[in-house]
Design a protein around this motif. Structure first.
Motif, PDB file in Angstrom:
ATOM      1  N   ASP A  77       0.804  -1.188   0.068  1.00 34.20           N
ATOM      2  CA  ASP A  77       0.082  -0.100   0.049  1.00 34.20           C
ATOM      3  C   ASP A  77       0.864   1.400  -0.106  1.00 34.20           C
ATOM      4  OD1 ASP A  77      -1.217   2.284   1.786  1.00 34.20           O
ATOM      5  OD2 ASP A  77      -3.137   0.929   0.864  1.00 34.20           O
ATOM      6  N   LEU A  78       1.721   1.224   0.888  1.00 30.80           N
ATOM      7  CA  LEU A  78       2.527   2.471   1.103  1.00 30.80           C
ATOM      8  C   LEU A  78       3.463   2.597  -0.141  1.00 30.80           C
ATOM      9  CD1 LEU A  78       3.675   2.313   4.705  1.00 30.80           C
ATOM     10  CD2 LEU A  78       2.068   4.009   3.847  1.00 30.80           C
ATOM     11  N   THR A  79       4.103   1.347  -0.681  1.00 28.25           N
ATOM     12  CA  THR A  79       5.002   1.552  -1.820  1.00 28.25           C
ATOM     13  C   THR A  79       4.235   1.974  -2.857  1.00 28.25           C
ATOM     14  OG1 THR A  79       6.310  -0.355  -1.120  1.00 28.25           O
ATOM     15  CG2 THR A  79       6.216   0.014  -3.489  1.00 28.25           C
ATOM     16  N   ILE A  80       2.613   1.684  -3.283  1.00 31.24           N
ATOM     17  CA  ILE A  80       1.987   2.123  -4.277  1.00 31.24           C
ATOM     18  C   ILE A  80       1.902   3.846  -4.219  1.00 31.24           C
ATOM     19  CG2 ILE A  80      -0.284   2.285  -5.439  1.00 31.24           C
ATOM     20  CD1 ILE A  80      -0.303  -0.767  -4.548  1.00 31.24           C
ATOM     21  N   ARG A  81       1.328   4.148  -3.016  1.00 29.56           N
ATOM     22  CA  ARG A  81       1.384   5.497  -2.799  1.00 29.56           C
ATOM     23  C   ARG A  81       2.630   6.380  -3.190  1.00 29.56           C
ATOM     24  NH1 ARG A  81      -3.493   6.514   1.103  1.00 29.56           N
ATOM     25  NH2 ARG A  81      -4.278   4.406   1.270  1.00 29.56           N
ATOM     26  N   VAL A  82       3.830   5.917  -2.658  1.00 33.04           N
ATOM     27  CA  VAL A  82       5.213   6.622  -2.741  1.00 33.04           C
ATOM     28  C   VAL A  82       5.417   6.616  -4.146  1.00 33.04           C
ATOM     29  CG1 VAL A  82       7.510   6.675  -2.075  1.00 33.04           C
ATOM     30  CG2 VAL A  82       5.826   6.193  -0.572  1.00 33.04           C
ATOM     31  N   ILE A  83       5.530   5.376  -5.025  1.00 31.20           N
ATOM     32  CA  ILE A  83       5.805   5.469  -6.250  1.00 31.20           C
ATOM     33  C   ILE A  83       4.843   6.533  -7.233  1.00 31.20           C
ATOM     34  CG2 ILE A  83       5.919   3.916  -8.255  1.00 31.20           C
ATOM     35  CD1 ILE A  83       6.945   1.762  -6.604  1.00 31.20           C
ATOM     36  N   ALA A  84       3.623   6.218  -6.958  1.00 30.39           N
ATOM     37  CA  ALA A  84       2.560   7.132  -7.886  1.00 30.39           C
ATOM     38  C   ALA A  84       2.892   8.494  -7.448  1.00 30.39           C
ATOM     39  CB  ALA A  84       1.231   6.842  -7.212  1.00 30.39           C
ATOM     40  N   LEU A  85       3.114   8.825  -6.050  1.00 34.66           N
ATOM     41  CA  LEU A  85       3.616  10.483  -5.990  1.00 34.66           C
ATOM     42  C   LEU A  85       4.509  11.020  -6.799  1.00 34.66           C
ATOM     43  CD1 LEU A  85       2.387  12.572  -3.967  1.00 34.66           C
ATOM     44  CD2 LEU A  85       4.160  12.075  -2.427  1.00 34.66           C
ATOM     45  N   GLY A  86       5.727  10.236  -7.108  1.00 36.59           N
ATOM     46  CA  GLY A  86       7.043  10.651  -7.791  1.00 36.59           C
ATOM     47  C   GLY A  86       6.756  10.431  -9.195  1.00 36.59           C
ATOM     48  N   LYS A 140      -0.523  17.237 -17.013  1.00 39.94           N
ATOM     49  CA  LYS A 140      -0.884  18.572 -16.356  1.00 39.94           C
ATOM     50  C   LYS A 140      -1.268  18.275 -14.998  1.00 39.94           C
ATOM     51  CE  LYS A 140      -3.181  20.064 -20.638  1.00 39.94           C
ATOM     52  NZ  LYS A 140      -4.381  20.240 -21.199  1.00 39.94           N
ATOM     53  N   PRO A 141      -1.004  19.328 -14.148  1.00 37.58           N
ATOM     54  CA  PRO A 141      -1.250  19.100 -12.689  1.00 37.58           C
ATOM     55  C   PRO A 141      -2.499  18.567 -12.328  1.00 37.58           C
ATOM     56  CG  PRO A 141      -0.051  21.078 -13.024  1.00 37.58           C
ATOM     57  CD  PRO A 141      -0.487  20.659 -14.386  1.00 37.58           C
ATOM     58  N   GLU A 142      -3.624  19.109 -13.010  1.00 38.84           N
ATOM     59  CA  GLU A 142      -4.983  18.532 -12.711  1.00 38.84           C
ATOM     60  C   GLU A 142      -5.230  17.244 -13.216  1.00 38.84           C
ATOM     61  OE1 GLU A 142      -5.354  21.344 -16.569  1.00 38.84           O
ATOM     62  OE2 GLU A 142      -4.042  21.364 -14.789  1.00 38.84           O
ATOM     63  N   VAL A 143      -4.800  16.727 -14.225  1.00 36.57           N
ATOM     64  CA  VAL A 143      -4.648  15.385 -14.347  1.00 36.57           C
ATOM     65  C   VAL A 143      -3.938  14.417 -13.580  1.00 36.57           C
ATOM     66  CG1 VAL A 143      -4.265  13.752 -16.293  1.00 36.57           C
ATOM     67  CG2 VAL A 143      -5.097  15.918 -16.944  1.00 36.57           C
ATOM     68  N   ALA A 144      -2.806  14.875 -13.221  1.00 37.98           N
ATOM     69  CA  ALA A 144      -2.045  14.291 -12.311  1.00 37.98           C
ATOM     70  C   ALA A 144      -2.790  14.115 -10.972  1.00 37.98           C
ATOM     71  CB  ALA A 144      -0.637  14.765 -11.868  1.00 37.98           C
ATOM     72  N   LEU A 145      -3.231  15.104 -10.576  1.00 35.82           N
ATOM     73  CA  LEU A 145      -4.217  15.210  -9.123  1.00 35.82           C
ATOM     74  C   LEU A 145      -5.307  14.248  -9.174  1.00 35.82           C
ATOM     75  CD1 LEU A 145      -4.614  16.484  -6.407  1.00 35.82           C
ATOM     76  CD2 LEU A 145      -6.129  18.309  -7.590  1.00 35.82           C
ATOM     77  N   GLY A 146      -5.947  13.963 -10.247  1.00 32.67           N
ATOM     78  CA  GLY A 146      -7.036  13.278 -10.378  1.00 32.67           C
ATOM     79  C   GLY A 146      -6.626  11.738 -10.257  1.00 32.67           C
ATOM     80  N   TRP A 147      -5.359  11.291 -10.776  1.00 35.40           N
ATOM     81  CA  TRP A 147      -5.053   9.975 -10.918  1.00 35.40           C
ATOM     82  C   TRP A 147      -4.564   9.980  -9.232  1.00 35.40           C
ATOM     83  CZ3 TRP A 147      -6.533   6.330 -13.695  1.00 35.40           C
ATOM     84  CH2 TRP A 147      -6.715   6.696 -15.144  1.00 35.40           C
ATOM     85  N   LEU A 148      -3.693  10.676  -8.726  1.00 36.11           N
ATOM     86  CA  LEU A 148      -3.313  10.463  -7.261  1.00 36.11           C
ATOM     87  C   LEU A 148      -4.353  10.396  -6.123  1.00 36.11           C
ATOM     88  CD1 LEU A 148      -0.285  13.113  -7.441  1.00 36.11           C
ATOM     89  CD2 LEU A 148       0.029  10.478  -7.448  1.00 36.11           C
TER      90      LEU A 148
END
Length: 496
Positions: free
Chosen positions: A26-35, A42-50
């Motif tokens: 769970d933590l690995t997915i979140r950390v990798i996704a964040l980077g 685009k920031p708004e697209v990245a924010l939606g996926w994050l």
């Protein structure tokens, strides 16, 4: 399920050590996704996926792996590049063909921008006719097909067989039988589910017409790509002499659904009948799409060397865009023209969910004293998109933008932009993230004061006459629940 809930479930259902494995994944997915997800997005697209991945890490990751890339497979993009190079060589690598010293610098740079992105030049010698009535457009396309001598190229997003379209398909089949080369592209997912589509497929197969599903999703036949990347273009070309393009699909204005008929919904579109060199440019767009689907380049039906007069006629340029290109061609053109407006901007879009660049451009110009008018529909066939759209009204009105809502039950489907007194864009592109990056679109940039005057007249006599201006005071009194729904839909708008 959040992390704590996931760990608690794992502890109750699985051996003790598995809870730590689940937590680690769970933590690995979140950390990798964040980077990684924000990279070149685009920031708004990245924010939606994050947001999706942080709320539902495992499900979100699967959805991202399935839908996360906004580009077509490499081979399809290479085919687009091949066609682009053929066109550029044939046009002598010129962004504007013919006399253009009279063009103001912002318009000349617009032509250069479009050429660099889409490979098609700005050309003189065009004759363009507005067609604001869907049934009249179907009639004119039918007449053109009946008169065809050499070839017909047909490419639309939603296509069905019904009482309004039958005459057109009868004309296409008759043309095929008398030796005219008829090629048809129909978006696969776009047309699925509409009454009459399966009957049309059977009809085309029985007639032995040369037709293909565009961007098909049929993995059992080895046909698959990201399912939400669609071909949204509307192109009809006959003999290289006449072409039609704009916002209309080939279906009855009610979209042939009983629920629409009960509600009295009718789609309102705007098409353009073209003669002149832009017919060859629209044909080149069709040829590139046909090549992508079939590996066949229609050399005999693809006029690469444009016959363009040095001056005279309407100056116009075809602007293709979509996931086959490396850049977002349409939004770059829109924002470029908006920032160079002097006194007025008119935008009409059924789905207005702007990215940050477009929203900032419209607000900036409005606050600079430019008269910015936005036409949207009071009725919509997409609830989530409509709510996301409405979430932008407050800040647009505060910036001085005037919003007009076309009267229900008409579903406003026209897509155009008018800048000052000589620039018009008409095409298939909405003002939303899907049209900017996920759909194949085609737009027609027109630089002509007389044509733009016709567009302003159509705006006043039809669109404004049949719309109500949004009242900011009344709008701000809408319920808290409605504002909440708008906010949630806005957060997910980049993934729509």
């Amino acid at each position: 399920m959040d992390t704590a809930g996931l760990v608690q479930w794992a502890q109750s259902q699985l051996p003790g050590w598995t809870a730590f494995v689940v937590l680690g994944l769970d933590l690995t997915i979140r950390v990798i996704a964040l980077g990684t997800i924000p990279y070149r997005r685009k920031p708004e697209v990245a924010l939606g996926w994050l947001m999706l991945i942080f709320l539902f890490p495992f499900l979100g990751l699967l959805v991202f792996l399935f839908l996360g890339s906004p580009k077509l497979p490499l081979r399809r993009r290479e085919k687009q590049h091949e066609i682009n190079e053929l066109v550029k060589e044939a046009t002598g690598h010129r962004a504007i063909i013919g006399e253009h010293e009279h063009l103001e610098l912002p318009l000349a740079t617009s032509a250069q921008l479009n050429y660099e992105l889409g490979a098609l030049p700005m050309v003189h010698g065009n004759d363009l006719e507005l067609i604001p009535d869907s049934m009249e457009c179907l009639r004119q396309m039918t007449e053109a097909a009946e008169a065809a001598q050499d070839y017909v190229h047909f490419e639309f997003y939603i296509v069905t067989l019904d009482d309004s379209t039958r005459a057109l398909f009868d004309a296409l089949i008759a043309a095929h039988r008398r030796g005219v080369r008829v090629h048809i592209l129909i978006d696969h997912v776009g047309s699925l589910g509409y009454p009459g589509y399966r009957h049309l497929v059977r009809m085309l197969d029985e007639a032995d017409l040369s037709w293909r599903r565009s961007l098909p999703i049929r993995p059992w036949k080895g046909e698959y790509q990201r399912p939400d990347l669609r071909n949204h273009r509307k192109i009809f070309v006959v003999d290289g002499e006449v072409a039609f393009t704009g916002s209309q699909n080939v279906i009855h204005p009610s979209y042939s659904k009983r629920s629409n008929v009960r509600r009295g919904l009718l789609w309102k579109d705007l098409m353009v009948r073209c003669r002149g060199p832009v017919v060859d440019e629209l044909n080149a767009v069709f040829a590139s799409d046909w090549y992508s689907e079939t590996d066949e380049i229609l050399f005999d039906e693809f006029q690469r060397e444009l016959d363009v007069p040095e001056r005279g006629g309407i100056l116009a340029q075809v602007v293709p865009s979509g996931p086959g290109f490396e850049q977002e061609n349409n939004i770059q053109l829109f924002t470029h023209l908006i920032y160079n407006a002097n006194h007025s901007i008119v935008v009409c879009s059924p789905y207005f969910v702007p990215d940050t660049a477009l929203l900032t451009a419209l607000k900036t110009e409005s606050q600079s004293g430019v008269d910015v008018r936005l036409y949207v529909g009071a009725s919509s066939d997409h609830w989530v998109t409509a709510k996301a759209q409405e979430s932008y009204y407050d800040e647009l009105v505060e910036a001085g933008v005037t919003i007009y809502q076309y009267h229900a039950p008409t579903v406003l489907h026209s897509k155009f932009m008018i800048v000052d007194d000589q620039v018009t864009i008409i095409g298939s592109s909405n003002m939303d993230q899907r049209s900017f990056s996920m759909n194949h679109e085609v737009s027609l940039l027109i630089i002509d004061s007389a044509f733009t005057e016709r567009m302003h007249r159509l705006e006043h006599e039809d669109y404004r006459a049949n719309s109500a201006q949004l009242n900011p005071k009344v709008w701000r009194r809408r319920s808290v629940l409605r504002k909440y729904a708008e906010s949630v839909c806005r957060l997910t708008s980049s993934l729509l």
